[in-house]
Motif scaffolding. Sequence first.
Motif, PDB file in Angstrom:
ATOM      1  N   GLY A   1      40.681  18.730 -50.593  1.00 38.70           N
ATOM      2  CA  GLY A   1      40.915  18.461 -49.554  1.00 38.70           C
ATOM      3  C   GLY A   1      40.454  17.235 -48.856  1.00 38.70           C
ATOM      4  N   GLY A   2      39.743  16.254 -49.670  1.00 32.27           N
ATOM      5  CA  GLY A   2      39.155  15.154 -49.410  1.00 32.27           C
ATOM      6  C   GLY A   2      40.493  13.918 -49.028  1.00 32.27           C
ATOM      7  N   PRO A   3      40.144  12.728 -48.472  1.00 36.48           N
ATOM      8  CA  PRO A   3      41.130  11.661 -48.287  1.00 36.48           C
ATOM      9  C   PRO A   3      41.488  11.117 -49.609  1.00 36.48           C
ATOM     10  CG  PRO A   3      38.719  11.028 -47.566  1.00 36.48           C
ATOM     11  CD  PRO A   3      38.673  12.525 -48.093  1.00 36.48           C
ATOM     12  N   LEU A   4      42.691  10.637 -49.535  1.00 35.96           N
ATOM     13  CA  LEU A   4      43.202   9.857 -50.714  1.00 35.96           C
ATOM     14  C   LEU A   4      42.525   8.576 -50.791  1.00 35.96           C
ATOM     15  CD1 LEU A   4      47.056  10.775 -50.285  1.00 35.96           C
ATOM     16  CD2 LEU A   4      45.517  11.891 -51.826  1.00 35.96           C
ATOM     17  N   ASN A   5      42.486   7.988 -52.014  1.00 35.99           N
ATOM     18  CA  ASN A   5      41.967   6.928 -52.134  1.00 35.99           C
ATOM     19  C   ASN A   5      43.292   5.583 -52.052  1.00 35.99           C
ATOM     20  OD1 ASN A   5      43.087   6.289 -54.932  1.00 35.99           O
ATOM     21  ND2 ASN A   5      41.685   7.243 -56.000  1.00 35.99           N
ATOM     22  N   ASP A   6      42.733   4.357 -52.019  1.00 29.77           N
ATOM     23  CA  ASP A   6      43.986   3.543 -51.952  1.00 29.77           C
ATOM     24  C   ASP A   6      45.226   3.732 -52.801  1.00 29.77           C
ATOM     25  OD1 ASP A   6      43.165   1.227 -49.450  1.00 29.77           O
ATOM     26  OD2 ASP A   6      41.609   2.607 -50.336  1.00 29.77           O
ATOM     27  N   TRP A   7      44.808   3.700 -54.127  1.00 32.19           N
ATOM     28  CA  TRP A   7      45.977   3.867 -55.142  1.00 32.19           C
ATOM     29  C   TRP A   7      46.682   5.090 -55.107  1.00 32.19           C
ATOM     30  CZ3 TRP A   7      47.150  -0.326 -57.426  1.00 32.19           C
ATOM     31  CH2 TRP A   7      46.208  -1.386 -57.747  1.00 32.19           C
ATOM     32  N   GLU A   8      45.998   6.368 -54.456  1.00 31.18           N
ATOM     33  CA  GLU A   8      46.621   7.366 -54.215  1.00 31.18           C
ATOM     34  C   GLU A   8      47.777   7.267 -53.265  1.00 31.18           C
ATOM     35  OE1 GLU A   8      43.628  10.711 -56.120  1.00 31.18           O
ATOM     36  OE2 GLU A   8      43.354   9.851 -54.116  1.00 31.18           O
ATOM     37  N   MET A   9      47.125   6.622 -52.260  1.00 32.24           N
ATOM     38  CA  MET A   9      48.287   6.567 -50.942  1.00 32.24           C
ATOM     39  C   MET A   9      49.445   5.615 -51.102  1.00 32.24           C
ATOM     40  SD  MET A   9      48.662   7.276 -47.805  1.00 32.24           S
ATOM     41  CE  MET A   9      47.151   7.889 -47.209  1.00 32.24           C
ATOM     42  N   ALA A  10      49.065   4.421 -52.171  1.00 28.25           N
ATOM     43  CA  ALA A  10      50.031   3.684 -52.413  1.00 28.25           C
ATOM     44  C   ALA A  10      51.244   4.317 -53.214  1.00 28.25           C
ATOM     45  CB  ALA A  10      49.395   2.292 -53.261  1.00 28.25           C
ATOM     46  N   SER A  11      50.701   5.260 -54.022  1.00 27.43           N
ATOM     47  CA  SER A  11      51.624   5.787 -55.003  1.00 27.43           C
ATOM     48  C   SER A  11      52.433   6.822 -54.292  1.00 27.43           C
ATOM     49  CB  SER A  11      50.701   6.658 -56.068  1.00 27.43           C
ATOM     50  OG  SER A  11      51.623   7.273 -56.905  1.00 27.43           O
ATOM     51  N   ARG A  12      51.769   7.684 -53.321  1.00 26.65           N
ATOM     52  CA  ARG A  12      52.396   8.516 -52.550  1.00 26.65           C
ATOM     53  C   ARG A  12      53.424   8.056 -51.468  1.00 26.65           C
ATOM     54  NH1 ARG A  12      48.439  13.713 -51.812  1.00 26.65           N
ATOM     55  NH2 ARG A  12      47.735  13.879 -54.263  1.00 26.65           N
ATOM     56  N   MET A  13      53.172   6.886 -50.840  1.00 22.53           N
ATOM     57  CA  MET A  13      53.978   6.189 -50.059  1.00 22.53           C
ATOM     58  C   MET A  13      55.024   5.766 -50.460  1.00 22.53           C
ATOM     59  SD  MET A  13      51.075   4.009 -47.697  1.00 22.53           S
ATOM     60  CE  MET A  13      52.332   2.730 -47.426  1.00 22.53           C
ATOM     61  N   SER A  14      55.140   5.145 -51.891  1.00 19.42           N
ATOM     62  CA  SER A  14      56.046   4.613 -52.580  1.00 19.42           C
ATOM     63  C   SER A  14      57.063   5.431 -53.031  1.00 19.42           C
ATOM     64  CB  SER A  14      55.541   3.647 -53.702  1.00 19.42           C
ATOM     65  OG  SER A  14      56.573   3.000 -54.259  1.00 19.42           O
ATOM     66  N   PHE A  15      56.612   6.724 -53.744  1.00 22.22           N
ATOM     67  CA  PHE A  15      57.521   7.636 -54.202  1.00 22.22           C
ATOM     68  C   PHE A  15      58.038   8.031 -53.170  1.00 22.22           C
ATOM     69  CE2 PHE A  15      55.298   7.005 -58.110  1.00 22.22           C
ATOM     70  CZ  PHE A  15      56.155   7.057 -59.168  1.00 22.22           C
ATOM     71  N   PHE A  16      57.311   8.592 -51.635  1.00 17.11           N
ATOM     72  CA  PHE A  16      58.209   9.255 -50.761  1.00 17.11           C
ATOM     73  C   PHE A  16      59.275   8.443 -50.151  1.00 17.11           C
ATOM     74  CE2 PHE A  16      58.355  10.321 -46.112  1.00 17.11           C
ATOM     75  CZ  PHE A  16      58.828  11.595 -46.404  1.00 17.11           C
ATOM     76  N   LEU A  17      58.753   7.098 -49.633  1.00 14.75           N
ATOM     77  CA  LEU A  17      59.685   6.362 -48.866  1.00 14.75           C
ATOM     78  C   LEU A  17      60.651   5.624 -49.650  1.00 14.75           C
ATOM     79  CD1 LEU A  17      56.927   4.720 -46.444  1.00 14.75           C
ATOM     80  CD2 LEU A  17      58.812   6.261 -45.945  1.00 14.75           C
ATOM     81  N   TRP A  18      60.512   5.302 -50.981  1.00 12.83           N
ATOM     82  CA  TRP A  18      61.454   4.486 -51.904  1.00 12.83           C
ATOM     83  C   TRP A  18      61.975   5.391 -53.066  1.00 12.83           C
ATOM     84  CZ3 TRP A  18      58.212  -0.663 -52.273  1.00 12.83           C
ATOM     85  CH2 TRP A  18      58.302  -1.388 -51.197  1.00 12.83           C
ATOM     86  N   ALA A  19      61.324   6.333 -53.372  1.00 17.99           N
ATOM     87  CA  ALA A  19      61.524   7.153 -54.725  1.00 17.99           C
ATOM     88  C   ALA A  19      61.421   5.979 -55.988  1.00 17.99           C
ATOM     89  CB  ALA A  19      63.164   7.618 -54.632  1.00 17.99           C
ATOM     90  N   SER A  20      60.405   5.364 -55.720  1.00 18.27           N
ATOM     91  CA  SER A  20      60.054   4.410 -56.826  1.00 18.27           C
ATOM     92  C   SER A  20      58.616   3.934 -56.811  1.00 18.27           C
ATOM     93  CB  SER A  20      61.012   3.181 -56.753  1.00 18.27           C
ATOM     94  OG  SER A  20      60.355   1.854 -57.614  1.00 18.27           O
ATOM     95  N   ILE A  21      57.996   3.291 -57.797  1.00 18.04           N
ATOM     96  CA  ILE A  21      56.799   2.787 -57.952  1.00 18.04           C
ATOM     97  C   ILE A  21      56.481   1.825 -57.119  1.00 18.04           C
ATOM     98  CG2 ILE A  21      56.923   3.444 -60.441  1.00 18.04           C
ATOM     99  CD1 ILE A  21      56.954   0.515 -61.035  1.00 18.04           C
ATOM    100  N   PRO A  22      55.239   1.698 -56.709  1.00 20.67           N
ATOM    101  CA  PRO A  22      54.751   0.890 -55.691  1.00 20.67           C
ATOM    102  C   PRO A  22      55.056  -0.671 -56.120  1.00 20.67           C
ATOM    103  CG  PRO A  22      53.063   2.310 -56.238  1.00 20.67           C
ATOM    104  CD  PRO A  22      54.183   2.639 -57.232  1.00 20.67           C
TER     105      PRO A  22
END
Length: 110
Positions: A23-44
């Motif tokens: 349950g810890g916070p995501l690091n910056d790379w994990e956040m970038a990956s999740r944001m990109s796949f969620f918002l763009w359905a693509s890689i960062p």
Amino acid sequence: MLARVLVSPAFLYRVETVANRAGGPLNDWEMASRMSFFLWASIPDDELRRAAAAGELSKPAMLAKQVKRMTADPKARRLATEFFGQWLGFYRFDEYRGVDTGRFPSLPMK
């Protein structure tokens, strides 16, 4: 051999390894990956990778700036298309022409 590769879950799905931090916070790379796949359905993209490398995505103001940039991009349309198309089965919804009385004979017709 090729068939085994093509049906392998590691080939079909994006698998993230989770560190031992329940349950810890995501690091910056994990956040970038999740944001990109969620918002763009693509890689960062390059800008999102740059922000992750600089440690900017752990700062709320910089995270909001990246989300605003990403949602303004035409690739953000993929979120709606894929979400409604896959999850709700709305692909080709614009071709819908009315009630299928063969499948739903008890529905009143206007």
